[in-house]
Every structure is written in structure tokens, then in C-alpha cells.
Design an enzyme around this catalytic site. Sequence first.
Site, PDB file in Angstrom:
ATOM      1  N   ASP A   1       2.948   0.166   2.316  1.00 26.68           N
ATOM      2  CA  ASP A   1       4.087  -0.545   1.715  1.00 26.68           C
ATOM      3  C   ASP A   1       4.324  -1.925   2.323  1.00 26.68           C
ATOM      4  O   ASP A   1       5.441  -2.445   2.264  1.00 26.68           O
ATOM      5  CB  ASP A   1       5.376   0.289   1.815  1.00 26.68           C
ATOM      6  CG  ASP A   1       5.245   1.642   1.158  1.00 26.68           C
ATOM      7  OD1 ASP A   1       5.041   1.687  -0.066  1.00 26.68           O
ATOM      8  OD2 ASP A   1       5.328   2.660   1.872  1.00 26.68           O
TER       9      ASP A   1
ATOM     10  N   HIS B   1       1.384   0.185  -5.485  1.00 27.65           N
ATOM     11  CA  HIS B   1       1.389  -1.222  -5.104  1.00 27.65           C
ATOM     12  C   HIS B   1       2.212  -2.012  -6.118  1.00 27.65           C
ATOM     13  O   HIS B   1       1.807  -2.173  -7.273  1.00 27.65           O
ATOM     14  CB  HIS B   1      -0.045  -1.751  -5.050  1.00 27.65           C
ATOM     15  CG  HIS B   1      -0.904  -1.061  -4.035  1.00 27.65           C
ATOM     16  ND1 HIS B   1      -2.244  -1.328  -3.871  1.00 27.65           N
ATOM     17  CD2 HIS B   1      -0.600  -0.111  -3.103  1.00 27.65           C
ATOM     18  CE1 HIS B   1      -2.723  -0.580  -2.895  1.00 27.65           C
ATOM     19  NE2 HIS B   1      -1.740   0.174  -2.420  1.00 27.65           N
TER      20      HIS B   1
END
Length: 430
Positions: A19, A52
Site C-alpha cells: 500500500d 493498486h
Amino acid sequence: MTTVFGDRDIIVVDLGFGDAGKGATVDWLCAPENGLQVAAVVRFNGGAQAAHNVVVDGRHHTFSQFGSGTFSGVPTVLSRHVLVEPIALAAEARTLTRLGVPNPLRLLHIDPRALLTTPIHVAANRAREDARGEGRHGSCGKGIGETAAYALDHPDAPRVRDCHHPAVLRAKLAAMADHCRRLVSPTVHRWPDVDDMVTMYGEFAAAVRISDDGDLAALADGGRLVFEGAQGVLLDEWRGFHPHTTWSTVEPSNARALSVECGHDSHVLGVTRTYTTRHGAGPMPTENRALGALLPELHNDTGNYQGTFRIGDLDEVLLRYAATVCGGVDSLAVTHLDAVTRAAAAGHPIRRAHRYPGVGHLLPLGPWRDLDHQQHLTDVLSGLTPGTVGLPTHPADVAAHLGSLVGAPVVLTSDGPGRAARRVREPAVA
């Protein structure tokens, strides 16, 4: 920007627990206006659990199996190291179509050797994690670990190439269903009929390009490759902190090898936030819930299996460890610089842990020896509350500090989610 990377392939790796902003970084690298002439985005690890986030021109998509260069029309290669989940892939293609990407499946190139993740794997994964109760490992519940684990013990595990051969695939799915049935309560976790799966996967094989061995090299003849990693190096199956790891090689060795196979040189671009995050269970020595309250996440929330999204002060020990695990990084992309000023303005500036008191010989957490050693490190990290000291409060100073910390120049920064928030900085010498 072309002088930063020369004509080398670019390997994008996350130097944390995931992340950090890999997707937005890959999207920026692939944008035509940046002139990097990207021939393809190559996924070199993970599977359908990747998430993503990319924001471009008012569009937001959480890329899972498609590469994050898709909005720019860059093809995606799912390499032999990726676990391919066709049902989720079809759903992602439909979402991308709604977002204005014409016929996304035409952009896909899939290695026939890639393992196939099926609803059987997903059900077994969730049943196994449910059985752990409070001792969950932090699985995403997408069947990734189950796919990899089954293949370790069963050389005949289903692969993408089997989708072209219904009889072979049917036999493999039936054998796997028999193996996994002991784990799964049919009233809680179900999977489709094997014949239905064979039909679905046959349709999948007809709709995508399942590549031959020379396909990646042919694409590479047209320009540089961008290798998009999934998860973070601190979750690596060998170098991460067990058992809270992914069944995937996150560090860039497989990407480097694929680049060499294409006759290319490569450049490793490490991506890090200005603070530490972790999604789900596992040690996180600098966790800081007060800081977390000041830095809300737009695109990460609590998952049924993965757990909560956690935020903490910058863990410099783990960041140095991640860079070491990668064999060093050539340059750095620093994301979330806006968090530095936001936290400081709220009277709770981000701090940094530059050492762990009292554990001397275990640091800098290496070199890697074996999984028992990594499990031992997990136990040590879980019991630590490191002291923290101040982090610079000016974004430019933070970026410079992080570059110095990992021994690599900062070449890209961002203070927001979109392409316009990205800035080229201090280019490295090619």
C-alpha cells in the site's frame, strides 16, 4: 526523466508491508507524456489479492491483475510467477470497460505456466483462516496461499495452459476438489460444479492471449518493461516475518531474471510512504493509532479476512531491512508527502524509529538464514515498543532523509493520489 533510468527496465517494489503507492507510480511511469516508451507492464508476483489504486482524470480503479499502465493503453503481461484468477479477471475487465478502456482483455498476455487460482482454492483458504480464529495470519481470503501450497505438493496443479484442454483440466480440478473437501464445510464455503468451472475456463482461454515462451521477449523488443510488484517486501514469503507473510516472492529477484531473459538491464525503483502502514495481522512496532486518526485512508478499509488498515510512525529499521532484502535499490519514490504537513499542522507530527533498543545482535534483522529465524524475528518484533525521535517536518527534507537512509537518490515524489501530484526530483545518473 529518461536520463534517470536510461534504457533500462524499471522494477517497482514496495519497501513496506504494501500500500505504498506502487500502482500510482506505475501509472505515472506509463503515461505517454513522460516519454519512457513502456512496451508492457509485467506482473511478477502475487495474484488477485493485489489492490493498486490509480486516480486519473476523475477515474479511480483498484488494479488487481491488470497492470497499472492500463489507462495509458500499455499491455499487461501476467508472468509465470503470477497466480491467475480468471473469474476475478473477467470482473476487473468489465469494470475497466465501464471506465472507458476499450476491450481490456486485448491488452493481456498470460504465461501458460502460471498457476490457476480457482473457487476451490478460495473456499479452502477462507475455511483455513476461519479455523484460526483469533490467531489469523491476515490472509486476503483470495486463495493465494492455498494455490501456492497445493502446487508445492502436487506437480499436477492446474495451470493456465490447462484451460485449452478440458479433459486435463477436469481431472485436475476433480482431484483438487477431493483434496480440499476435508477443509470445507459445504454450508459455509462452496465452489461451482467442476464441469461449470471447465466451461468458464474454456471461455476465458478463448477470450485472452495465452502466450508462448517468446511473447515477453517480443514485447520487450518494442521498448522498456515496467515490472509491477504486488504486496510489500516485508511480506515476502522468504524474507518477511512469518507466519504473517504472503506466498509470493516480493523482492525483485524474479523480475531481474525476467528482464535478463529479454536481454535487458534493469533499475530497481523502491516505493515508500513517509510513514508505516500495515493491512492486517502481524508485528508493527511503530503502530500509532493517534496518528492513524489524522491520516484517513481513501482506498483502504477493513477486510473480512485481511483485517484493519493500521498506521504508525516511520520505521526506519524495517525500511533499511527492506532495501537490503532487495539487494539494494537504485532509486526511490516517496509517496504521501502531504501527510507530513497534515500531521504536523494537527499537532501530532510523524516521528521515526531509527533503532530498536535492547535487541542489538538481531539488527539490522539479517542476513536471512531460514524460516525459523524469520519466525523468531516475528516474535521479537511483536514484543517491541521502540522509542521514536522527530522526523523533519518539511516534505523536501523528509524526502532527502529517506534517500539518505536507504542509500539511493529520490527520483519521484507525490503529495496526492493523481498524476498531477507527482514530481520528478534529483535524477540519478544512468
